[in-house]
Design a protein around this motif. Structure first.
Motif, mmCIF file in Angstrom:
data_model
loop_
_atom_site.group_PDB
_atom_site.id
_atom_site.type_symbol
_atom_site.label_atom_id
_atom_site.label_comp_id
_atom_site.label_asym_id
_atom_site.label_seq_id
_atom_site.Cartn_x
_atom_site.Cartn_y
_atom_site.Cartn_z
ATOM 1 N N SER A 1 11.800 -55.583 10.937
ATOM 2 C CA SER A 1 11.455 -55.239 12.318
ATOM 3 C C SER A 1 10.480 -54.080 12.324
ATOM 4 O O SER A 1 10.590 -53.141 11.528
ATOM 5 N N THR A 2 9.475 -54.139 13.217
ATOM 6 C CA THR A 2 8.437 -53.111 13.291
ATOM 7 C C THR A 2 8.228 -52.698 14.749
ATOM 8 O O THR A 2 8.886 -53.208 15.664
ATOM 9 N N THR A 3 7.288 -51.823 14.953
ATOM 10 C CA THR A 3 6.958 -51.397 16.311
ATOM 11 C C THR A 3 6.150 -52.442 17.067
ATOM 12 O O THR A 3 5.901 -52.296 18.261
ATOM 13 N N SER A 4 5.728 -53.525 16.391
ATOM 14 C CA SER A 4 4.944 -54.573 17.054
ATOM 15 C C SER A 4 5.549 -55.962 16.878
ATOM 16 O O SER A 4 4.889 -56.957 17.135
ATOM 17 N N GLY A 5 6.800 -56.052 16.412
ATOM 18 C CA GLY A 5 7.435 -57.352 16.283
ATOM 19 C C GLY A 5 8.127 -57.536 14.948
ATOM 20 O O GLY A 5 8.567 -56.577 14.312
ATOM 21 N N ILE A 6 8.221 -58.802 14.516
ATOM 22 C CA ILE A 6 8.939 -59.174 13.299
ATOM 23 C C ILE A 6 7.951 -59.638 12.236
ATOM 24 O O ILE A 6 7.045 -60.436 12.518
ATOM 25 N N LEU A 7 8.135 -59.190 11.007
ATOM 26 C CA LEU A 7 7.368 -59.664 9.859
ATOM 27 C C LEU A 7 8.272 -60.537 8.992
ATOM 28 O O LEU A 7 9.424 -60.180 8.736
ATOM 29 N N ALA A 8 7.733 -61.668 8.537
ATOM 30 C CA ALA A 8 8.407 -62.498 7.538
ATOM 31 C C ALA A 8 7.561 -62.433 6.277
ATOM 32 O O ALA A 8 6.386 -62.836 6.284
ATOM 33 N N ILE A 9 8.137 -61.912 5.199
ATOM 34 C CA ILE A 9 7.386 -61.639 3.976
ATOM 35 C C ILE A 9 7.964 -62.452 2.826
ATOM 36 O O ILE A 9 9.186 -62.495 2.626
ATOM 37 N N ASN A 10 7.093 -63.152 2.102
ATOM 38 C CA ASN A 10 7.516 -63.962 0.967
ATOM 39 C C ASN A 10 8.031 -63.075 -0.171
ATOM 40 O O ASN A 10 7.683 -61.896 -0.255
ATOM 41 N N PRO A 11 8.855 -63.643 -1.082
ATOM 42 C CA PRO A 11 9.380 -62.849 -2.199
ATOM 43 C C PRO A 11 8.306 -62.251 -3.098
ATOM 44 O O PRO A 11 8.568 -61.295 -3.827
ATOM 45 N N ASN A 12 7.068 -62.783 -3.039
ATOM 46 C CA ASN A 12 5.984 -62.227 -3.869
ATOM 47 C C ASN A 12 5.185 -61.150 -3.150
ATOM 48 O O ASN A 12 4.159 -60.683 -3.655
ATOM 49 N N GLY A 13 5.624 -60.785 -1.924
ATOM 50 C CA GLY A 13 4.966 -59.693 -1.224
ATOM 51 C C GLY A 13 3.847 -60.094 -0.294
ATOM 52 O O GLY A 13 3.166 -59.236 0.264
ATOM 53 N N THR A 14 3.636 -61.408 -0.076
ATOM 54 C CA THR A 14 2.616 -61.874 0.860
ATOM 55 C C THR A 14 3.247 -62.177 2.214
ATOM 56 O O THR A 14 4.433 -62.497 2.303
ATOM 57 N N LEU A 15 2.424 -62.097 3.258
ATOM 58 C CA LEU A 15 2.926 -62.351 4.611
ATOM 59 C C LEU A 15 3.113 -63.840 4.831
ATOM 60 O O LEU A 15 2.191 -64.633 4.618
ATOM 61 N N LYS A 16 4.294 -64.229 5.295
ATOM 62 C CA LYS A 16 4.556 -65.622 5.625
ATOM 63 C C LYS A 16 4.187 -65.894 7.074
ATOM 64 O O LYS A 16 3.495 -66.850 7.385
ATOM 65 N N TRP A 17 4.659 -65.062 7.976
ATOM 66 C CA TRP A 17 4.256 -65.128 9.374
ATOM 67 C C TRP A 17 4.629 -63.833 10.085
ATOM 68 O O TRP A 17 5.388 -63.025 9.560
ATOM 69 N N LYS A 18 4.083 -63.692 11.295
ATOM 70 C CA LYS A 18 4.372 -62.520 12.114
ATOM 71 C C LYS A 18 4.602 -62.959 13.546
ATOM 72 O O LYS A 18 3.852 -63.784 14.080
ATOM 73 N N LYS A 19 5.653 -62.435 14.176
ATOM 74 C CA LYS A 19 5.916 -62.667 15.586
ATOM 75 C C LYS A 19 5.678 -61.358 16.323
ATOM 76 O O LYS A 19 6.370 -60.360 16.118
ATOM 77 N N THR A 20 4.648 -61.346 17.186
ATOM 78 C CA THR A 20 4.275 -60.130 17.894
ATOM 79 C C THR A 20 5.120 -59.962 19.153
ATOM 80 O O THR A 20 5.164 -60.866 20.005
ATOM 81 N N THR A 21 5.795 -58.843 19.256
ATOM 82 C CA THR A 21 6.588 -58.490 20.440
ATOM 83 C C THR A 21 6.404 -56.990 20.682
ATOM 84 O O THR A 21 5.522 -56.363 20.103
ATOM 85 N N GLY A 22 7.298 -56.433 21.524
ATOM 86 C CA GLY A 22 7.354 -54.986 21.634
ATOM 87 C C GLY A 22 8.105 -54.409 20.446
ATOM 88 O O GLY A 22 8.453 -55.121 19.488
ATOM 89 N N THR A 23 8.363 -53.117 20.495
ATOM 90 C CA THR A 23 9.113 -52.466 19.416
ATOM 91 C C THR A 23 10.518 -53.042 19.333
ATOM 92 O O THR A 23 11.231 -53.131 20.341
ATOM 93 N N VAL A 24 10.899 -53.470 18.139
ATOM 94 C CA VAL A 24 12.225 -54.082 17.955
ATOM 95 C C VAL A 24 13.285 -52.998 18.092
ATOM 96 O O VAL A 24 13.216 -51.937 17.454
ATOM 97 N N LYS A 25 14.304 -53.302 18.911
ATOM 98 C CA LYS A 25 15.324 -52.312 19.230
ATOM 99 C C LYS A 25 16.716 -52.734 18.765
ATOM 100 O O LYS A 25 17.713 -52.195 19.255
ATOM 101 N N SER A 26 16.795 -53.649 17.831
ATOM 102 C CA SER A 26 18.109 -54.090 17.344
ATOM 103 C C SER A 26 17.997 -54.497 15.886
ATOM 104 O O SER A 26 16.895 -54.762 15.382
ATOM 105 N N PRO A 27 19.122 -54.575 15.188
ATOM 106 C CA PRO A 27 19.097 -55.176 13.848
ATOM 107 C C PRO A 27 18.696 -56.645 13.943
ATOM 108 O O PRO A 27 18.844 -57.296 14.978
ATOM 109 N N ILE A 28 18.195 -57.183 12.853
ATOM 110 C CA ILE A 28 17.846 -58.609 12.779
ATOM 111 C C ILE A 28 19.076 -59.379 12.313
ATOM 112 O O ILE A 28 19.700 -59.031 11.308
ATOM 113 N N ILE A 29 19.417 -60.448 13.048
ATOM 114 C CA ILE A 29 20.548 -61.306 12.691
ATOM 115 C C ILE A 29 20.020 -62.701 12.407
ATOM 116 O O ILE A 29 19.232 -63.250 13.190
#
Length: 331
Positions: A83-111
């Protein structure tokens, strides 16, 4: 772990290794996450770090995090969510970006739910995200195939490869193949940095015979006519006008035929899959046409009127007598 260093201990409490110190100037946020292979993911103020046996495997610049809710989460495939200040990052095990969901600042744990759905909250909304999985079904009719997108979700870019060298970017395209066969068809969907591909073997089996249509049906006509013949699908038409049955590969139809005398026209069609049509017979009888009248012989075809003969007038007859013979003479 403290705000600057990460420690690894054996079950007996022995220090195995330590990563980081006060000299790095880094501050850790949240709790680290450990993958099934022992890689540790930890969020610092500048990046997400992947550490194995005290060594950095890679780091990914996250662009800013909210310090209270930044513990990374790992799914069953090893993908790391942050979780970031601009949404959610999904990162592959090799350190590359898989996808990004742009939102406001995330205010909760990810479930992460059992079905892979990702839940989180920003300043205003509750989100439930599930990665799109490409899927499609198809329905074939002869050489025409209708494809229907079954991907969960909307707003994707679609790219179809029909397996015969042709492509489409429509969501639900219809495609005509040139011949029977098995074709490897793939649908690629993309949104943001997420791409998924679904591939299916599509069987095209055209067993339906073609049919033909003519503009002038069988019948009697009092003038010269032009017959046009069409086939309902891609294929060829063959014909005869001598009373024999047409054969495939015989006289190829060229689009139209001028009928100026009584004619029996027979036709057969074959499509590109090799399916033949039945033989069609059309009988055209032309009336009031001098070329077809047995009394015409090149005339206009009208019957000649009877001519009354002139009477023959004979002069008076005289009988001449002799002793031995008699004659009838005209004097």
């Amino acid at each position: 772990m403290n705000n600057t260093s990460l420690y690894a201990f054996s079950p007996e409490g022995e220090l195995l290794w330590k990563w980081g110190d006060n000299s790095t100037g880094l501050n850790a946020f949240g709790s680290p996450a450990i993958s099934s292979n022992g890689t540790i993911y930890i969020v610092y103020n500048n990046a997400l770090y992947a550490i194995y046996n005290g060594n950095i495997l890679w780091k990914y610049n996250h662009g800013g995090v909210a310090s209270s809710y930044v513990s990374p989460v790992i799914d069953k495939n090893g993908v790391i969510y942050l979780s970031t200040t601009s949404g959610i990052l999904a990162i592959n095990p090799n350190g590359t970006l898989k996808w990004k969901k742009t939102t406001g600042t995330v205010k909760s744990p990810i479930i992460i739910g059992n079905d892979g759905t990702i839940y989180f909250v920003d300043e205003n909304n509750l989100y439930a995200l599930n990665k799109a999985v490409a899927n499609f079904t198809y329905n074939s009719s002869n050489l025409d195939v209708e494809f229907t997108d079954r991907t969960n979700g909307n707003g994707f870019y679609y790219y179809w490869d029909f397996g015969d060298g042709t492509f489409s970017s429509e969501r639900n395209p219809t495609h005509r193949y040139s011949s029977n066969g098995n074709y490897t068809v793939s649908l690629t969907i993309a949104t943001g940095n997420h791409i998924d591909v679904f591939t299916l073997i599509v069987t095209v089996d055209d067993k339906k015979a073609p049919y033909i249509s003519v503009n002038n049906p069988s019948g009697r006509y009092n003038k010269t006519i032009t017959v046009n013949v069409t086939i309902n699908e891609e294929g060829f038409i063959y014909y005869t006008i001598d009373g024999s049955n047409p054969v495939i590969g015989g006289n190829l139809w060229n689009g139209s035929l001028l009928i100026n005398k009584s004619t029996v026209l027979r036709l057969i069609a074959v499509d590109v899959s090799g399916n033949p049509s039945p033989i069609y017979t059309f009988n055209y009888i032309l009336e009031n046409n001098g070329q077809n009248n047995s009394n015409s012989s090149g005339s206009s075809g009208k019957a000649s009127k009877a001519v009354k003969p002139k009477p023959i007038v004979l002069p008076d007859l005289k009988i001449v007598s002799t002793k031995t013979k008699k004659w009838l003479c005209v004097c």
